[in-house]
Motif scaffolding. Structure first.
Motif, mmCIF file in Angstrom:
data_model
loop_
_atom_site.group_PDB
_atom_site.id
_atom_site.type_symbol
_atom_site.label_atom_id
_atom_site.label_comp_id
_atom_site.label_asym_id
_atom_site.label_seq_id
_atom_site.Cartn_x
_atom_site.Cartn_y
_atom_site.Cartn_z
ATOM 1 N N TYR A 315 44.986 66.269 52.927
ATOM 2 C CA TYR A 315 45.517 67.342 52.136
ATOM 3 C C TYR A 315 46.696 67.038 51.089
ATOM 4 C CZ TYR A 315 42.687 70.141 55.061
ATOM 5 O OH TYR A 315 41.489 70.341 55.800
ATOM 6 N N SER A 316 46.871 67.909 50.132
ATOM 7 C CA SER A 316 47.987 67.664 49.024
ATOM 8 C C SER A 316 49.181 67.798 49.727
ATOM 9 C CB SER A 316 47.935 68.622 47.807
ATOM 10 O OG SER A 316 48.580 69.652 48.309
ATOM 11 N N ASP A 350 56.705 57.997 51.108
ATOM 12 C CA ASP A 350 57.258 58.821 52.068
ATOM 13 C C ASP A 350 56.312 60.290 52.025
ATOM 14 O OD1 ASP A 350 59.053 57.162 52.807
ATOM 15 O OD2 ASP A 350 60.564 57.559 51.849
ATOM 16 N N ILE A 351 56.156 60.861 50.996
ATOM 17 C CA ILE A 351 55.634 62.175 50.798
ATOM 18 C C ILE A 351 54.187 62.052 51.251
ATOM 19 C CG2 ILE A 351 54.969 64.310 49.324
ATOM 20 C CD1 ILE A 351 57.498 63.509 47.741
ATOM 21 N N PHE A 352 53.395 61.232 50.760
ATOM 22 C CA PHE A 352 51.972 61.404 50.993
ATOM 23 C C PHE A 352 51.360 60.186 52.177
ATOM 24 C CE2 PHE A 352 52.204 62.709 46.530
ATOM 25 C CZ PHE A 352 51.199 63.822 46.437
ATOM 26 N N PRO A 390 56.452 66.628 51.876
ATOM 27 C CA PRO A 390 55.402 66.302 52.924
ATOM 28 C C PRO A 390 54.714 67.889 53.369
ATOM 29 C CG PRO A 390 57.055 64.727 53.443
ATOM 30 C CD PRO A 390 57.674 65.540 52.675
ATOM 31 N N HIS A 391 53.424 67.787 53.500
ATOM 32 C CA HIS A 391 52.995 68.975 54.126
ATOM 33 C C HIS A 391 53.312 68.996 55.857
ATOM 34 C CE1 HIS A 391 49.651 66.825 56.134
ATOM 35 N NE2 HIS A 391 49.109 66.486 55.104
ATOM 36 N N LEU A 392 52.643 70.092 56.380
ATOM 37 C CA LEU A 392 53.391 70.281 57.824
ATOM 38 C C LEU A 392 52.591 69.225 58.792
ATOM 39 C CD1 LEU A 392 53.157 74.007 58.083
ATOM 40 C CD2 LEU A 392 55.037 72.753 57.763
ATOM 41 N N GLY A 393 51.912 68.384 58.410
ATOM 42 C CA GLY A 393 51.429 67.392 59.115
ATOM 43 C C GLY A 393 52.692 66.335 59.539
ATOM 44 N N GLU A 451 43.724 66.798 48.809
ATOM 45 C CA GLU A 451 44.282 65.757 47.507
ATOM 46 C C GLU A 451 43.408 65.448 46.637
ATOM 47 O OE1 GLU A 451 46.850 61.688 47.814
ATOM 48 O OE2 GLU A 451 46.318 62.882 49.959
ATOM 49 N N PRO A 452 43.387 65.408 45.630
ATOM 50 C CA PRO A 452 42.452 65.004 44.522
ATOM 51 C C PRO A 452 42.086 63.548 44.352
ATOM 52 C CG PRO A 452 44.640 65.308 43.446
ATOM 53 C CD PRO A 452 44.908 65.648 45.026
ATOM 54 N N LEU A 453 41.718 63.153 45.196
ATOM 55 C CA LEU A 453 41.005 61.841 45.462
ATOM 56 C C LEU A 453 39.756 61.759 44.970
ATOM 57 C CD1 LEU A 453 42.198 61.125 49.217
ATOM 58 C CD2 LEU A 453 43.683 60.461 47.036
#
Length: 529
Positions: A315-316, A350-352, A390-393, A451-453
């Motif tokens: 996810y983004s 760090d974010i992704f 970062p998302h909630l993960g 996420e746009p992979l």
């Protein structure tokens, strides 16, 4: 027979389309379906339309909650034209120049614009050896735009063979590279590489992993410009709602959908959390794509988008957004500013990848009053500042972290662009990843869905025509072609190719005195209604 939990059929006999969610994708879908003969009902769980384009009003200040960079205005022109109107009849779009003012941590400033000569001068000023490489990058961006946006943007990727047919073009255009990889192929200066790649963050992508297809954004902006709607982005939302109502459709707010109803393998309506059921000939979900399958379509109807697959998806990132109004104006601040921190790739890691809320950040600062002073009281400014997080993960507890994080951002703005900010703040509110999940229904609080992979693009994304049940369609950031205002508007345009015209469904309907003919789905919708 009507039951207390079933809404009555209105006198309008047109085939009925229910659209879940009133973001730009849902509103655009409603306009396009209305133009093709449907009676359309848009259901929005919030108290006002817009979804991520919701509008906050507080203490005399107006804040657009979400998208503020409007490109490809022709996609809005098309929607107004479908209703026999012009966009300019209802919305005053103004070009913004520069598109972005990019400020590096060492104080270097770069004005990013659509003026080719001005851009060459700016590139020559900070990276004189990269002017030719920059122009080569622009040409590559144009080539990707012509294929990825103009030719494939509104093409449904229903079958794997659809993907196979475009693979040669993607290979030729180096779509297998990342955004940063393609930029690095053409330019060597690290600052210029940042300038040419940060745009992928505007659609939820890490430039170090997002497919280079998204380099088309650079040419999209140059070709069509960056615009702002006077009155705020909410003016576009209000205009679209007006188009829908002019077609005889309606937008119902405060209406939360509990379940997409299915009969005979086809969507036949929705059930609201109130227990009310609405019959529909087609259902379009503008809700988060992952949430549509995880929460709205029961597991017994899903074979591809199972809970397990949704859990494994990437996810983004999410966003932390601080909206604030100041008692004074800051006339030297541009409409759009990218305020970069000391780290680029490590911060994105760090974010992704690490899912770690770092102490440093890069920021996008929006000052709409640079273009439209009416969004704040006289002599004041309205702002929002956005930080990719970062998302909630990540497990971040935003109930504890939000205010300290806001204070660090406030301090950073005070030190750079907005001196004396702490004493000038007149009003303030925040949106965190938790709000993206709880208020906007995004799985993991991701701000841009998947996420746009490359492996989560086109055929690999949830399809615009659901793979699970008939007569269910998806629009918005989580489906093809992806996030961003042009992406979600184009996802609605795909419906013109895959949703049957209302006349086709009208002819297929069973007559009230003869339910022995027609499809099982038509029978189910007739019984429910």
């Amino acid at each position: 027979m009507l039951t207390p939990s079933t809404s009555p059929r209105p006198l309008d006999s047109r085939p009925h389309a229910v659209v879940i969610g009133s973001g730009f994708g849902g509103l655009a879908a409603a306009v396009r379906l209305g133009a093709r003969g449907y009676r359309v009902t848009v259901l929005e769980q919030l108290d006002a339309p817009g979804g991520r384009a919701y509008v906050h009003r507080q203490d005399g200040y107006t804040f657009d909650a979400g998208p503020t960079v409007i490109t490809a205005p022709f996609l809005f022109d098309e929607l107004w034209a479908l209703c026999g109107r012009k966009l300019s009849d209802d919305v005053d779009l103004r070009p913004v120049a520069p598109f972005y003012r990019v400020r590096f941590d060492d104080g270097t400033v770069f004005d990013y614009s659509g003026d080719a000569e001005a851009m060459r001068r700016e590139v020559a000023r900070i990276a004189p050896d990269d002017v030719e490489g920059y122009e080569a990058f622009v040409r590559a961006s144009e080539a990707i735009y012509q294929v990825g946006f103009e030719q494939l943007g509104d093409i449904p990727f229903d079958r794997w063979t659809d993907m196979a047919r475009v693979l040669p073009d993607l290979v030729k255009l180096e779509g297998w590279r990342t955004v940063h990889g393609l930029a690095s192929r053409h330019v060597r200066d690290e600052k210029l590489r940042v300038i040419l790649t940060f745009q992928s963050l505007l659609v939820g992508g890490n430039p170090f992993s997002t497919t280079a297809v998204y380099c088309l954004i650079a040419y999209l902006e140059r070709r069509w410009g960056v615009h702002f709607a006077m009155g705020g982005t909410g003016a576009l939302v209000r205009g679209l709602v007006g188009l829908i109502e002019g077609q005889g459709g309606e937008v119902r707010c405060g209406q939360s959908v509990r379940e997409i109803l299915v009969d005979g393998g086809a969507a036949c309506g929705v059930e609201l959390t109130s227990g009310t059921r609405l019959a529909a000939d087609v259902v379009v979900s503008n809700a988060d794509a992952a949430a549509t399958y995880r929460h709205l379509l029961p597991a017994r109807h899903r074979r591809r988008w199972t809970d397990r697959r949704l859990a494994r998806a990437r996810y983004s990132m999410s966003l932390f957004v601080w909206y604030f109004g100041t008692r004074r104006q800051y006339p030297d601040v541009a409409h759009h500013t990218i305020l970069l921190g000391p780290r680029y790739r490590p911060l994105l890691d760090d974010i992704f990848r690490r899912q770690h809320l770092a102490d440093d950040f890069s920021l996008y600062l929006h000052r709409p009053t640079a273009t439209d002073p009416s969004l704040a009281p006289p002599g004041c400014d309205a702002f929002y500042v956005l930080a990719p997080v970062p998302h909630l993960g990540s497990g971040t507890d935003w109930r504890e972290r939000a205010e300290p994080y806001r204070q660090r951002i406030e301090q950073r703005l005070h030190e750079t662009l907005l001196p004396g900010l702490r004493e000038q703040v007149a009003t303030s509110l925040m949106t965190t990843p938790q709000d993206f999940q709880d208020r906007l229904g995004s799985v993991n609080g991701a701000a841009f869905s998947f996420e746009p992979l490359l492996t989560q693009s086109a055929w690999f994304r949830p399809h615009n025509r659901s793979e699970e049940v008939d007569r269910l369609y998806l629009v918005g950031a989580g489906t093809h072609p992806g996030a961003g205002v042009p992406g979600v508007l184009t996802s609605a345009k795909v419906l013109d190719r895959i949703v049957p015209h209302a006349d086709t469904l009208r002819r297929a309907r069973p007559q009230p005195d003869d339910e022995s003919t027609g499809s099982p789905h038509a029978h189910a919708a007739h019984r429910l209604a």
